[in-house]
Design a protein around this motif. Structure first.
Motif, short mmCIF file in Angstrom:
data_model
loop_
_atom_site.label_atom_id
_atom_site.label_comp_id
_atom_site.label_asym_id
_atom_site.label_seq_id
_atom_site.Cartn_x
_atom_site.Cartn_y
_atom_site.Cartn_z
N ALA A 127 0.84 -1.21 0.00
CA ALA A 127 0.00 0.00 0.00
C ALA A 127 0.87 1.25 0.00
CB ALA A 127 -0.92 -0.01 1.21
N LYS A 128 1.92 1.26 0.81
CA LYS A 128 2.84 2.41 0.85
C LYS A 128 3.54 2.60 -0.49
CE LYS A 128 3.81 2.20 5.81
NZ LYS A 128 4.79 1.81 6.85
N ASP A 129 3.93 1.50 -1.11
CA ASP A 129 4.58 1.58 -2.42
C ASP A 129 3.64 2.21 -3.46
OD1 ASP A 129 6.90 0.40 -1.51
OD2 ASP A 129 6.39 -1.62 -2.22
N LEU A 130 2.38 1.78 -3.45
CA LEU A 130 1.41 2.30 -4.41
C LEU A 130 1.16 3.80 -4.20
CD1 LEU A 130 -1.18 -0.64 -4.48
CD2 LEU A 130 0.64 -0.15 -6.13
N LEU A 131 1.14 4.21 -2.94
CA LEU A 131 0.99 5.63 -2.63
C LEU A 131 2.24 6.41 -3.04
CD1 LEU A 131 -0.63 5.33 0.91
CD2 LEU A 131 -1.68 6.49 -1.05
N ASP A 132 3.39 5.81 -2.79
CA ASP A 132 4.66 6.49 -3.05
C ASP A 132 4.86 6.77 -4.54
OD1 ASP A 132 7.28 7.49 -2.23
OD2 ASP A 132 8.09 5.71 -3.21
N ILE A 133 4.49 5.83 -5.39
CA ILE A 133 4.67 6.02 -6.84
C ILE A 133 3.45 6.67 -7.49
CG2 ILE A 133 6.28 4.07 -6.99
CD1 ILE A 133 4.00 2.47 -8.34
N GLU A 134 2.47 7.01 -6.65
CA GLU A 134 1.24 7.67 -7.10
C GLU A 134 0.42 6.81 -8.06
OE1 GLU A 134 2.53 11.52 -8.52
OE2 GLU A 134 2.47 12.35 -6.49
N ALA A 135 0.47 5.49 -7.80
CA ALA A 135 -0.46 4.59 -8.49
C ALA A 135 -1.84 4.74 -7.86
CB ALA A 135 0.02 3.14 -8.39
N ILE A 136 -1.84 5.17 -6.60
CA ILE A 136 -3.10 5.45 -5.89
C ILE A 136 -3.04 6.86 -5.33
CG2 ILE A 136 -4.49 4.89 -3.86
CD1 ILE A 136 -3.91 1.99 -4.27
N PHE A 137 -4.12 7.60 -5.57
CA PHE A 137 -4.30 8.93 -5.00
C PHE A 137 -5.45 8.89 -4.01
CE2 PHE A 137 -2.12 10.19 -8.90
CZ PHE A 137 -1.35 11.28 -8.49
N LEU A 138 -5.32 9.57 -2.91
CA LEU A 138 -6.43 9.75 -1.97
C LEU A 138 -6.73 11.25 -1.88
CD1 LEU A 138 -5.50 7.30 0.93
CD2 LEU A 138 -7.53 7.19 -0.50
N LEU A 143 -2.32 7.22 6.52
CA LEU A 143 -2.31 7.96 7.79
C LEU A 143 -0.91 7.97 8.39
CD1 LEU A 143 -4.24 9.43 9.73
CD2 LEU A 143 -4.60 7.24 10.89
N GLU A 144 -0.26 6.83 8.32
CA GLU A 144 1.09 6.69 8.87
C GLU A 144 2.11 7.57 8.15
OE1 GLU A 144 4.39 3.13 9.25
OE2 GLU A 144 2.26 2.60 9.43
N THR A 145 1.94 7.70 6.83
CA THR A 145 2.90 8.47 6.04
C THR A 145 2.52 9.94 5.91
OG1 THR A 145 1.74 7.89 3.97
CG2 THR A 145 3.55 6.45 4.67
N GLY A 146 1.36 10.31 6.44
CA GLY A 146 0.94 11.70 6.37
C GLY A 146 0.22 12.08 5.10
N ALA A 147 -0.14 11.08 4.27
CA ALA A 147 -0.86 11.37 3.02
C ALA A 147 -2.28 11.84 3.30
CB ALA A 147 -0.89 10.13 2.13
N ILE A 148 -2.83 11.41 4.44
CA ILE A 148 -4.14 11.88 4.90
C ILE A 148 -4.03 12.24 6.37
CG2 ILE A 148 -5.48 10.54 3.22
CD1 ILE A 148 -6.04 8.53 5.53
N GLN A 149 -5.06 12.93 6.87
CA GLN A 149 -5.10 13.29 8.28
C GLN A 149 -6.10 12.41 9.01
OE1 GLN A 149 -2.83 15.59 9.23
NE2 GLN A 149 -2.28 15.53 7.05
N GLU A 150 -5.98 12.37 10.32
CA GLU A 150 -6.91 11.57 11.14
C GLU A 150 -8.36 11.98 10.87
OE1 GLU A 150 -7.84 8.58 13.37
OE2 GLU A 150 -5.73 9.16 13.61
N SER A 151 -8.57 13.25 10.61
CA SER A 151 -9.92 13.75 10.36
C SER A 151 -10.52 13.23 9.05
CB SER A 151 -9.92 15.28 10.34
OG SER A 151 -9.01 15.78 9.37
#
Length: 211
Positions: free
Chosen positions: A9-20, A185-193
């Motif tokens: 999941a982190k890899d997919l977020l890192d390479i921007e295969a997934i956007f939130l 959440l762990e990497t800071g891509a989104i906030q708890e809110s």
């Protein structure tokens, strides 16, 4: 398994295969607004990510479907992953078109399968599961014994399990929406809110129809 799921999941977020984008949702072709956009085809361009995915898929197939005799990829996104996994498992590989060709032999499956050959179908992404289940049905019509589906990511929408249950097939995935939220959440891509809104969408995406 959870550690691997979160790392993918982190890899997919890192390479921007997934956007939130929980506060600026994307609009799908169906008109549904979605806080997530996934394009796993981007993984092809990142050798370390595609290797991790191939090794992960090969491992879950050996564990879940140890009797597999042929690996099939869905056209087009599942094809490269199926090729890499088939190589790791030293198994034959085919791919399944979305529909039969309208010329030549009219093939829907490219490659060669034997009657009752035990097959695992590889898909990059599961939303409702509809398209990959159609591919599985096509493989069955051509004589394959489809054991199940292995995919990189699932949105974990309620329809997925319902559709697979109805088809009498199982599936496994390397990572999923839950792991994605945890990793983001762990990497800071989104906030708890943002978490509650993201979880609410997964329960009923149709409620997010574009106005």
């Amino acid at each position: 398994m959870k550690e691997q799921s979160n790392q993918i999941a982190k890899d997919l977020l890192d390479i921007e295969a997934i956007f939130l984008r929980p506060n600026e949702p994307f609009t799908w072709a169906s008109g549904i607004k979605s806080p997530i956009y996934c394009d796993n085809r981007i993984t092809m361009s990142y050798p370390h990510v595609r290797r991790a995915i191939a090794k992960g898929l090969a491992a879950v197939i050996k564990t879940t479907y140890p009797e597999a005799e042929v690996i099939a990829g869905t056209a087009t996104a599942g094809i490269p992953h199926a090729a890499w996994v088939a190589e790791l498992l030293d198994l034959p590989m085919v791919y399944i078109r979305s529909k039969a060709k309208e010329h030549g032999k009219g093939n829907q499956i490219e490659g060669r399968i034997q009657p009752n050959q035990k097959m695992v179908v590889i898909e990059d992404l599961l939303s409702t599961g509809g398209s990959v289940l159609e591919a599985c049905e096509a493989a069955k019509r051509e004589g394959a014994d489809v054991l199940g589906v292995a995919a990189i990511f699932t949105y974990e929408l309620p329809q997925v399990q319902e559709n697979f249950d109805q088809a009498g097939l199982s599936y496994v995935t390397l990572t999923n929406y839950t792991a994605l939220i945890e990793s983001a959440l762990e990497t800071g891509a989104i906030q708890e809110s943002d978490v509650a809104l993201l979880q609410e969408w997964r329960k009923d995406p149709a409620a997010w129809l574009s106005e």
